[in-house]
Write a protein that holds these residues in place. Sequence first.
Motif, PDB file in Angstrom:
ATOM      1  N   ASN A   6       0.759  -1.154  -0.047  1.00  0.00           N
ATOM      2  CA  ASN A   6       0.051   0.049  -0.215  1.00  0.00           C
ATOM      3  C   ASN A   6       0.744   1.334  -0.188  1.00  0.00           C
ATOM      4  OD1 ASN A   6      -2.480  -1.561  -0.047  1.00  0.00           O
ATOM      5  ND2 ASN A   6      -2.094  -1.804   2.377  1.00  0.00           N
ATOM      6  N   LYS A   7       2.321   1.232  -0.198  1.00  0.00           N
ATOM      7  CA  LYS A   7       2.838   2.335  -0.446  1.00  0.00           C
ATOM      8  C   LYS A   7       2.757   3.054  -1.690  1.00  0.00           C
ATOM      9  CE  LYS A   7       5.303   1.614   3.744  1.00  0.00           C
ATOM     10  NZ  LYS A   7       5.181   2.829   4.820  1.00  0.00           N
ATOM     11  N   ILE A   8       2.797   4.317  -1.844  1.00  0.00           N
ATOM     12  CA  ILE A   8       2.871   5.193  -3.057  1.00  0.00           C
ATOM     13  C   ILE A   8       4.289   5.384  -3.311  1.00  0.00           C
ATOM     14  CG2 ILE A   8       1.770   7.149  -4.527  1.00  0.00           C
ATOM     15  CD1 ILE A   8       0.009   4.968  -3.231  1.00  0.00           C
ATOM     16  N   ALA A   9       4.805   5.061  -4.584  1.00  0.00           N
ATOM     17  CA  ALA A   9       6.501   5.192  -4.737  1.00  0.00           C
ATOM     18  C   ALA A   9       6.492   5.980  -6.085  1.00  0.00           C
ATOM     19  CB  ALA A   9       6.973   3.918  -4.657  1.00  0.00           C
ATOM     20  N   ILE A  10       7.264   7.116  -6.074  1.00  0.00           N
ATOM     21  CA  ILE A  10       7.724   7.712  -7.349  1.00  0.00           C
ATOM     22  C   ILE A  10       9.231   6.993  -7.732  1.00  0.00           C
ATOM     23  CG2 ILE A  10       8.553   9.613  -8.365  1.00  0.00           C
ATOM     24  CD1 ILE A  10       6.067  10.901  -6.585  1.00  0.00           C
ATOM     25  N   ILE A  11       9.529   6.886  -8.969  1.00  0.00           N
ATOM     26  CA  ILE A  11      10.729   6.418  -9.375  1.00  0.00           C
ATOM     27  C   ILE A  11      11.059   6.902 -10.635  1.00  0.00           C
ATOM     28  CG2 ILE A  11      12.163   4.468 -10.300  1.00  0.00           C
ATOM     29  CD1 ILE A  11      10.363   2.435  -8.694  1.00  0.00           C
ATOM     30  N   THR A  12      12.169   7.920 -10.507  1.00  0.00           N
ATOM     31  CA  THR A  12      12.485   8.803 -11.781  1.00  0.00           C
ATOM     32  C   THR A  12      13.442   7.766 -12.404  1.00  0.00           C
ATOM     33  OG1 THR A  12      14.387   9.632 -10.752  1.00  0.00           O
ATOM     34  CG2 THR A  12      12.476  10.741 -10.256  1.00  0.00           C
ATOM     35  N   GLY A  13      13.404   8.115 -13.929  1.00  0.00           N
ATOM     36  CA  GLY A  13      14.215   7.336 -14.729  1.00  0.00           C
ATOM     37  C   GLY A  13      13.656   5.858 -14.601  1.00  0.00           C
ATOM     38  N   GLY A  14      12.282   5.564 -14.607  1.00  0.00           N
ATOM     39  CA  GLY A  14      11.643   4.483 -14.249  1.00  0.00           C
ATOM     40  C   GLY A  14      11.423   3.694 -15.400  1.00  0.00           C
ATOM     41  N   ALA A  15      11.679   4.196 -16.555  1.00  0.00           N
ATOM     42  CA  ALA A  15      11.114   3.464 -17.885  1.00  0.00           C
ATOM     43  C   ALA A  15      11.891   2.483 -18.489  1.00  0.00           C
ATOM     44  CB  ALA A  15      10.919   4.658 -19.015  1.00  0.00           C
ATOM     45  N   ARG A  16      13.436   2.258 -18.055  1.00  0.00           N
ATOM     46  CA  ARG A  16      14.236   1.300 -18.609  1.00  0.00           C
ATOM     47  C   ARG A  16      15.381   1.196 -17.200  1.00  0.00           C
ATOM     48  NH1 ARG A  16      16.561   4.223 -23.768  1.00  0.00           N
ATOM     49  NH2 ARG A  16      18.176   5.562 -22.695  1.00  0.00           N
ATOM     50  N   GLY A  17      16.230   0.091 -17.772  1.00  0.00           N
ATOM     51  CA  GLY A  17      17.408  -0.065 -16.821  1.00  0.00           C
ATOM     52  C   GLY A  17      16.933  -0.418 -15.537  1.00  0.00           C
ATOM     53  N   MET A  18      17.787   0.318 -14.774  1.00  0.00           N
ATOM     54  CA  MET A  18      17.562  -0.075 -13.006  1.00  0.00           C
ATOM     55  C   MET A  18      16.490   0.712 -12.869  1.00  0.00           C
ATOM     56  SD  MET A  18      21.350   0.724 -11.428  1.00  0.00           S
ATOM     57  CE  MET A  18      21.234   2.603 -11.387  1.00  0.00           C
ATOM     58  N   GLY A  19      15.768   1.540 -13.216  1.00  0.00           N
ATOM     59  CA  GLY A  19      14.516   2.197 -12.712  1.00  0.00           C
ATOM     60  C   GLY A  19      13.493   1.278 -13.049  1.00  0.00           C
TER      61      GLY A  19
END
Length: 258
Positions: A6-19
């Motif tokens: 139930n956590k809300i998380a933002i990941i930048t550069g999340g489209a590929r690779g480590m993200g």
Amino acid sequence: MQRLANKIAIITGGARGMGAETARLFVAEGAHVIIADLLEQEGATLAAELGEAASFQRLDVGCEENWQRLVQATLERHGRIDVLVNNAAVLVFGAIEQLSKAEFERALSINLTGTFLGIHSVAPIMREQGCGSIVNISSVDGLRGVNALAAYVSSKWGVRGLTKVAALELGPHGVRVNSVHPGGVDTLMSNPTGATRDELAGQYRTVPQQRIGAPEEIARATLFLASDDASYCNGSELSVDGGVAAGAYYPGLPGSPI
């Protein structure tokens, strides 16, 4: 039990690779993930793959207005922000004498200013909530110097220092801020030719683990710091580098593989 239920998380550069690997792991651990990136097609495709537990938002990390829109949209939809992973980065090569001011500033804008804007944007929300976790992806090159990487190294040392300051300022409000320091990782940025890991082995003879890292190995470290498993970690540096930061071999002496 899922570690990010139930956590809300933002990941930048999340489209590929480590993200992208981090987004997949976070969803598997129960989070709703906002994939924030300039790569609209790849980001939307990943969000569709992950289903209702993920969404995509276009983000230029160096643009304050973009951050404001992202935070506002997240609050309108979810009402809170529990985790921010500042992962977006660029790798800029060039000796100091040849590196242009524009190239240097581009690396700082994305890698360091982007991280600052992320912290700056979510800090008021997390402070009001009384909890939150920010994970800044630095680099093993934020722990040492490397020739031909003046811009990248400067930005990643900056991320390391910024993490310490944010931990000091936000810690009393229940917010943890930590940094992850990957070594070489098999992503498009570190392996642009798409060489196999066996083909890359020769380049990693000086690394204690004798190989390049996998994106999922970095994702697992990020998950730890994002989760309550790391409830007493604040301002810490987690090296996930196969041992690069441990030191260098003296070839031919006992204990050296080269």
